[in-house]
Design a protein around this motif. Structure first.
Motif, PDB file in Angstrom:
ATOM      1  N   ALA A   5       0.844  -1.196   0.000  1.00 64.89           N
ATOM      2  CA  ALA A   5       0.000   0.000   0.000  1.00 64.89           C
ATOM      3  C   ALA A   5       0.879   1.246   0.000  1.00 64.89           C
ATOM      4  O   ALA A   5       1.844   1.336   0.749  1.00 64.89           O
ATOM      5  CB  ALA A   5      -0.906  -0.007   1.225  1.00 64.89           C
ATOM      6  N   TYR A   6       0.533   2.189  -0.898  1.00 66.69           N
ATOM      7  CA  TYR A   6       1.261   3.458  -0.953  1.00 66.69           C
ATOM      8  C   TYR A   6       0.322   4.610  -0.675  1.00 66.69           C
ATOM      9  O   TYR A   6      -0.833   4.587  -1.075  1.00 66.69           O
ATOM     10  CB  TYR A   6       1.851   3.686  -2.357  1.00 66.69           C
ATOM     11  N   THR A  21       5.253  12.185  -4.034  1.00 63.83           N
ATOM     12  CA  THR A  21       5.913  11.446  -2.958  1.00 63.83           C
ATOM     13  C   THR A  21       5.145  10.146  -2.732  1.00 63.83           C
ATOM     14  O   THR A  21       3.929  10.159  -2.578  1.00 63.83           O
ATOM     15  CB  THR A  21       5.906  12.264  -1.649  1.00 63.83           C
ATOM     16  N   PHE A  22       5.889   9.042  -2.759  1.00 65.95           N
ATOM     17  CA  PHE A  22       5.279   7.730  -2.482  1.00 65.95           C
ATOM     18  C   PHE A  22       5.704   7.294  -1.103  1.00 65.95           C
ATOM     19  O   PHE A  22       6.897   7.167  -0.835  1.00 65.95           O
ATOM     20  CB  PHE A  22       5.746   6.686  -3.497  1.00 65.95           C
ATOM     21  N   GLU A  23       4.727   7.063  -0.246  1.00 59.29           N
ATOM     22  CA  GLU A  23       5.070   6.604   1.104  1.00 59.29           C
ATOM     23  C   GLU A  23       4.532   5.184   1.267  1.00 59.29           C
ATOM     24  O   GLU A  23       3.362   4.919   1.007  1.00 59.29           O
ATOM     25  CB  GLU A  23       4.420   7.548   2.124  1.00 59.29           C
ATOM     26  N   ALA A  28       1.308  -0.061   8.170  1.00 57.85           N
ATOM     27  CA  ALA A  28       0.202   0.612   8.860  1.00 57.85           C
ATOM     28  C   ALA A  28      -1.126  -0.014   8.439  1.00 57.85           C
ATOM     29  O   ALA A  28      -2.011  -0.238   9.269  1.00 57.85           O
ATOM     30  CB  ALA A  28       0.220   2.099   8.541  1.00 57.85           C
ATOM     31  N   GLU A  29      -1.255  -0.319   7.136  1.00 56.50           N
ATOM     32  CA  GLU A  29      -2.478  -0.953   6.631  1.00 56.50           C
ATOM     33  C   GLU A  29      -2.688  -2.318   7.274  1.00 56.50           C
ATOM     34  O   GLU A  29      -3.784  -2.684   7.687  1.00 56.50           O
ATOM     35  CB  GLU A  29      -2.384  -1.147   5.109  1.00 56.50           C
ATOM     36  N   GLN A  30      -1.571  -3.082   7.364  1.00 52.93           N
ATOM     37  CA  GLN A  30      -1.668  -4.424   7.951  1.00 52.93           C
ATOM     38  C   GLN A  30      -2.056  -4.337   9.425  1.00 52.93           C
ATOM     39  O   GLN A  30      -2.868  -5.125   9.911  1.00 52.93           O
ATOM     40  CB  GLN A  30      -0.339  -5.168   7.805  1.00 52.93           C
ATOM     41  N   MET A  31      -1.477  -3.365  10.138  1.00 52.00           N
ATOM     42  CA  MET A  31      -1.820  -3.189  11.548  1.00 52.00           C
ATOM     43  C   MET A  31      -3.299  -2.870  11.686  1.00 52.00           C
ATOM     44  O   MET A  31      -3.980  -3.396  12.565  1.00 52.00           O
ATOM     45  CB  MET A  31      -1.012  -2.026  12.163  1.00 52.00           C
ATOM     46  N   GLY A  32      -3.787  -1.993  10.805  1.00 52.89           N
ATOM     47  CA  GLY A  32      -5.203  -1.628  10.837  1.00 52.89           C
ATOM     48  C   GLY A  32      -6.083  -2.847  10.623  1.00 52.89           C
ATOM     49  O   GLY A  32      -7.057  -3.064  11.340  1.00 52.89           O
ATOM     50  N   GLN A  33      -5.676  -3.689   9.662  1.00 54.27           N
ATOM     51  CA  GLN A  33      -6.453  -4.896   9.373  1.00 54.27           C
ATOM     52  C   GLN A  33      -6.438  -5.842  10.569  1.00 54.27           C
ATOM     53  O   GLN A  33      -7.459  -6.410  10.956  1.00 54.27           O
ATOM     54  CB  GLN A  33      -5.883  -5.588   8.122  1.00 54.27           C
TER      55      GLN A  33
END
Ligand code: ADP
Length: 262
Positions: A5-6, A21-23, A28-33
């Protein structure tokens, strides 16, 4: 094959240009899931006994009102279900405590040997009622190391309880203590081995995940919350130790943890 995820931001630059800018926000996405899955799991685990309780209250009000034998039977089930909720909440609190303390190093020194003896004594009645003999061998005490006495006891209790609950058919649980070097210095290894039916290798890497069970029905029947090994993992990590799970179908399982001595 994992999704990445960017987060992309566009900033205007000199005429006709822009800065992109690509972050990488994969983590963070995985933690949210994981957080969403966890909340869904907790809700489900709490709702199951609660639904049973509500159903039995309904029955007690109606059909079972004038039947003392049925009433007693239903009250016993209700007590068991309430106990299940209570254990689950206790384990959730414990897990959240050890997760939030993960970066704090224990400063007190405890005698690991004494903690093992204490845990075995606590579980003796459970083992006896299951017809299981628990034996401790290996390195004699005292075995001082930095640790939190309550938490290390919790690790031991969870592992021995599991060995009795799931491996008890073998009739014995062997606890073996030995010295083993860790990368940063000397350590003490504790093995909790049962002679039960063992665990299929495909399950082993996931056993320490919260709510992961090989057989959900069996775990619930035995009063399990599915959080025991997750708690073990976090406590051992907090002590800068390691865990290992070895198992062979039909021969039994060995849960090992190693704690640093310094
Ligand atoms: P539970 O509350 O279900 O016992 P745990 O986190 O302690 O939760 O264990 C997760 C699962 O690992 C259990 O449901 C069981 O399927 C499996 N397990 C744990 N210990 C053993 C063992 N000694 N032998 C076989 N299976 C085990």
């Amino acid at each position: 094959s994992q999704d990445i995820a960017y987060r992309v931001t566009v900033a205007p630059a000199a005429e006709g240009h822009a800065i992109l800018t690509f972050e990488d926000v994969t983590e963070a996405e995985q933690m949210g899931q994981m957080r969403r899955d966890f909340v869904a799991n907790v809700s489900h685990e709490l709702r199951t006994p609660l639904t049973a309780l509500l159903g039995f209250i309904e029955t007690l009000r109606g059909a079972a009102r004038d039947d003392p034998a049925a009433r007693d039977r239903f009250l016993a089930i209700m007590e068991r279900e309430a106990g299940r909720m209570n254990r689950l909440i206790g384990d959730l609190l414990q897990l959240s405590r050890v997760e939030s303390e993960e970066r704090i190093r224990p400063t007190e020194r405890v005698d690991l040997h004494a903690l093992i003896t204490g845990a075995v004594a606590t579980l003796r009645p459970l083992a006896e009622s299951a017809g299981v003999v628990v034996e401790v061998t290996g390195e004699p005490g005292p075995l001082p190391l930095p640790g939190d006495a309550d938490q290390i006891t919790q690790v031991l209790v969870n592992l021995i309880e599991n060995a009795v609950k799931y491996g008890g058919a073998g009739g014995r649980v062997d606890i073996h203590i030995a010295r083993e070097a860790l990368p940063r210095g000397p350590g003490i290894r504790v093995e909790v081995a049962d002679q039960g039916e063992g665990i299929d290798p495909i399950h082993i890497p996931r056993l320490t995940e919260r709510f992961y069970r090989v057989d959900g029905h069996r775990s619930r029947e035995k009063g399990g919350t599915g959080l025991g090994l997750a708690i073990v993992k976090h406590i051992v990590q907090r002590h800068r130790g390691r865990i290992r799970i070895d198992s062979e179908r039909g021969k039994g399982s060995t849960f090992t943890f190693i704690l640093p001595e310094t």
